[in-house]
Design a protein around this motif. Sequence first.
Motif, PDB file in Angstrom:
ATOM      1  N   SER A 180       2.906 -71.443  17.610  1.00  0.00           N
ATOM      2  CA  SER A 180       3.159 -71.846  16.235  1.00  0.00           C
ATOM      3  C   SER A 180       3.909 -70.718  15.544  1.00  0.00           C
ATOM      4  N   TRP A 181       4.810 -71.073  14.638  1.00  0.00           N
ATOM      5  CA  TRP A 181       5.609 -70.046  13.998  1.00  0.00           C
ATOM      6  C   TRP A 181       6.008 -70.483  12.592  1.00  0.00           C
ATOM      7  N   THR A 182       6.324 -69.498  11.796  1.00  0.00           N
ATOM      8  CA  THR A 182       6.921 -69.694  10.475  1.00  0.00           C
ATOM      9  C   THR A 182       8.043 -68.673  10.313  1.00  0.00           C
ATOM     10  N   TYR A 183       9.205 -69.149   9.882  1.00  0.00           N
ATOM     11  CA  TYR A 183      10.336 -68.255   9.655  1.00  0.00           C
ATOM     12  C   TYR A 183      10.911 -68.536   8.275  1.00  0.00           C
ATOM     13  N   GLN A 184      10.889 -67.528   7.430  1.00  0.00           N
ATOM     14  CA  GLN A 184      11.465 -67.635   6.096  1.00  0.00           C
ATOM     15  C   GLN A 184      12.952 -67.329   6.184  1.00  0.00           C
ATOM     16  N   LEU A 185      13.783 -68.297   5.810  1.00  0.00           N
ATOM     17  CA  LEU A 185      15.229 -68.099   5.918  1.00  0.00           C
ATOM     18  C   LEU A 185      15.673 -66.960   4.998  1.00  0.00           C
ATOM     19  N   PRO A 186      16.589 -66.128   5.467  1.00  0.00           N
ATOM     20  CA  PRO A 186      16.941 -64.881   4.751  1.00  0.00           C
ATOM     21  C   PRO A 186      17.943 -65.082   3.622  1.00  0.00           C
ATOM     22  N   PHE A 187      17.742 -66.094   2.781  1.00  0.00           N
ATOM     23  CA  PHE A 187      18.673 -66.368   1.698  1.00  0.00           C
ATOM     24  C   PHE A 187      17.922 -66.393   0.372  1.00  0.00           C
ATOM     25  N   GLY A 188      18.564 -65.967  -0.671  1.00  0.00           N
ATOM     26  CA  GLY A 188      18.012 -66.089  -2.009  1.00  0.00           C
ATOM     27  C   GLY A 188      17.276 -64.847  -2.470  1.00  0.00           C
ATOM     28  N   LYS A 189      16.569 -64.980  -3.569  1.00  0.00           N
ATOM     29  CA  LYS A 189      15.886 -63.867  -4.218  1.00  0.00           C
ATOM     30  C   LYS A 189      14.877 -63.212  -3.273  1.00  0.00           C
ATOM     31  N   GLY A 190      14.964 -61.874  -3.204  1.00  0.00           N
ATOM     32  CA  GLY A 190      14.050 -61.127  -2.353  1.00  0.00           C
ATOM     33  C   GLY A 190      14.427 -61.120  -0.895  1.00  0.00           C
ATOM     34  N   GLN A 191      15.556 -61.749  -0.535  1.00  0.00           N
ATOM     35  CA  GLN A 191      16.000 -61.821   0.855  1.00  0.00           C
ATOM     36  C   GLN A 191      17.311 -61.034   1.007  1.00  0.00           C
ATOM     37  N   PRO A 192      17.697 -60.676   2.217  1.00  0.00           N
ATOM     38  CA  PRO A 192      18.898 -59.828   2.398  1.00  0.00           C
ATOM     39  C   PRO A 192      20.213 -60.524   2.084  1.00  0.00           C
ATOM     40  N   LEU A 193      20.245 -61.871   2.099  1.00  0.00           N
ATOM     41  CA  LEU A 193      21.507 -62.581   1.908  1.00  0.00           C
ATOM     42  C   LEU A 193      21.460 -63.454   0.655  1.00  0.00           C
ATOM     43  N   LEU A 194      22.584 -63.493  -0.065  1.00  0.00           N
ATOM     44  CA  LEU A 194      22.753 -64.362  -1.240  1.00  0.00           C
ATOM     45  C   LEU A 194      21.628 -64.189  -2.255  1.00  0.00           C
ATOM     46  N   SER A 198      21.460 -66.107  -9.275  1.00  0.00           N
ATOM     47  CA  SER A 198      20.259 -66.810  -9.744  1.00  0.00           C
ATOM     48  C   SER A 198      20.389 -68.312  -9.583  1.00  0.00           C
ATOM     49  N   ALA A 199      21.552 -68.842  -9.933  1.00  0.00           N
ATOM     50  CA  ALA A 199      21.735 -70.287  -9.828  1.00  0.00           C
ATOM     51  C   ALA A 199      21.728 -70.732  -8.367  1.00  0.00           C
ATOM     52  N   LEU A 200      22.399 -69.951  -7.518  1.00  0.00           N
ATOM     53  CA  LEU A 200      22.462 -70.305  -6.099  1.00  0.00           C
ATOM     54  C   LEU A 200      21.096 -70.211  -5.430  1.00  0.00           C
ATOM     55  N   ASN A 201      20.226 -69.365  -5.989  1.00  0.00           N
ATOM     56  CA  ASN A 201      18.892 -69.199  -5.419  1.00  0.00           C
ATOM     57  C   ASN A 201      18.111 -70.501  -5.409  1.00  0.00           C
ATOM     58  N   TYR A 202      18.345 -71.356  -6.438  1.00  0.00           N
ATOM     59  CA  TYR A 202      17.641 -72.630  -6.492  1.00  0.00           C
ATOM     60  C   TYR A 202      18.019 -73.537  -5.321  1.00  0.00           C
ATOM     61  N   VAL A 203      19.199 -73.310  -4.760  1.00  0.00           N
ATOM     62  CA  VAL A 203      19.673 -74.160  -3.658  1.00  0.00           C
ATOM     63  C   VAL A 203      19.316 -73.565  -2.303  1.00  0.00           C
ATOM     64  N   VAL A 204      19.578 -72.266  -2.115  1.00  0.00           N
ATOM     65  CA  VAL A 204      19.441 -71.686  -0.780  1.00  0.00           C
ATOM     66  C   VAL A 204      18.189 -70.831  -0.619  1.00  0.00           C
ATOM     67  N   GLY A 205      17.521 -70.493  -1.713  1.00  0.00           N
ATOM     68  CA  GLY A 205      16.366 -69.611  -1.626  1.00  0.00           C
ATOM     69  C   GLY A 205      15.058 -70.345  -1.416  1.00  0.00           C
ATOM     70  N   GLY A 206      14.077 -69.607  -0.872  1.00  0.00           N
ATOM     71  CA  GLY A 206      12.721 -70.138  -0.743  1.00  0.00           C
ATOM     72  C   GLY A 206      12.484 -71.080   0.427  1.00  0.00           C
ATOM     73  N   TRP A 207      13.432 -71.193   1.349  1.00  0.00           N
ATOM     74  CA  TRP A 207      13.272 -72.118   2.478  1.00  0.00           C
ATOM     75  C   TRP A 207      12.546 -71.428   3.641  1.00  0.00           C
ATOM     76  N   SER A 208      11.734 -72.191   4.339  1.00  0.00           N
ATOM     77  CA  SER A 208      11.088 -71.706   5.561  1.00  0.00           C
ATOM     78  C   SER A 208      10.944 -72.864   6.539  1.00  0.00           C
ATOM     79  N   VAL A 209      11.057 -72.541   7.810  1.00  0.00           N
ATOM     80  CA  VAL A 209      10.869 -73.545   8.864  1.00  0.00           C
ATOM     81  C   VAL A 209       9.595 -73.188   9.634  1.00  0.00           C
ATOM     82  N   ASN A 210       8.870 -74.228  10.028  1.00  0.00           N
ATOM     83  CA  ASN A 210       7.597 -74.051  10.716  1.00  0.00           C
ATOM     84  C   ASN A 210       7.550 -74.978  11.925  1.00  0.00           C
ATOM     85  N   GLY A 211       6.831 -74.568  12.931  1.00  0.00           N
ATOM     86  CA  GLY A 211       6.709 -75.408  14.111  1.00  0.00           C
ATOM     87  C   GLY A 211       5.433 -75.155  14.880  1.00  0.00           C
TER      88      GLY A 211
END
Length: 354
Positions: A180-194, A198-211
């Motif tokens: 089992s895993w969780t990976y927080q995508l490296p985009f948006g506020k608090g992440q290394p990319l993008l 602030s506006a773009l953060n609502y689209v690309v930030g805060g995403w994570s994939v789990n399996g």
Amino acid sequence: MNQFSADLQRELPLGIALEAGYVGSRSHHMLAASTGLSSMLINQVPTAYLGMGSALSASVPNPFAGLPNVAGVLAGSTVARAQLLMPYPQYGAITENTNPVHAQYDSLAIKAQKRLARGLTFLTAFTWSKNMDNAWGSAGSNYFNTFAGSTPAAAVQNVYDTNAEWALASANVPARFSTSWTYQLPFGKGQPLLHNHSALNYVVGGWSVNGVVIAQSGFPLFVFQTNQNSVIGTGEQRPNATGVSPAMSGSPESLQNGYINPAAFSTAPAFTFGNLSRNISYRGPGEGNWDLSLFKDFTVRERFKGQFRAEALNAFNTPLFANPNTNFSSAQFGKVVYQTNTPREVQLGVRLSF
């Protein structure tokens, strides 16, 4: 039950903890059934008389006829000759509640775990094991075969040779892998990319994939036949092995009408014990399942936070089939009747917290 284990642990680079160990157990004097009782038929004709063949089922005068409280097979004026050769000829079937079962379990377990760092966390485990016993009608057997149409031994084939029941346990799974895993995508506020928009953060930030992935071997198969030895007091009979492999090539989906090769067996005649072991060197369908999800965390206001969830259970729509029918005397022998998991399920949701 005696249990013992030993393991080694080591920290690897990137904060990964690796553990490898051995786990074993030896169990004695256990019950064979899941009902709280462990009954075994003990009024069986001694094997020395089996050479008499069909003469055992011949009718002879019943010396117990007319005695008080006589019923069942002893109520008539004649009785099968086998009845008079039983250890307790004045009774019909006798079941003894006993605990003759012993078991042996050995396994190698490997586990790797990474705590959350750089957006990634996972837990992976692999177990290689072997589980042996001489049980019949066990809890594991009944549970796994309720869905299967594959009925395990309800009784020993020969009460005078319970060692012949020693085989793989019904719950034996030699290989099992899970992760089992969780990976927080490296985009948006608090992440290394993008992270500067602030506006773009609502689209690309805060995403994570789990399996979650589970893959394991299938369960053992218990092949039996119509009991032709009931006249001598037994409760189970297995067929004979012909030397042909019972395995069939192909996927479980393609083998639903013929998962087991019937040429591998022949019907054991009455007054004989089939030479087949309690289970065969072939397993039921294995399991391979993926559950995947995609989460997005977002902030509505400082005190109001939300999370969008998209989850796919059995994401690749992989069927999990139960064991095939293993009654060699049945017209359904070898057929896979049940699917034990559900088709792909996709669910969407939004969670608000404040």
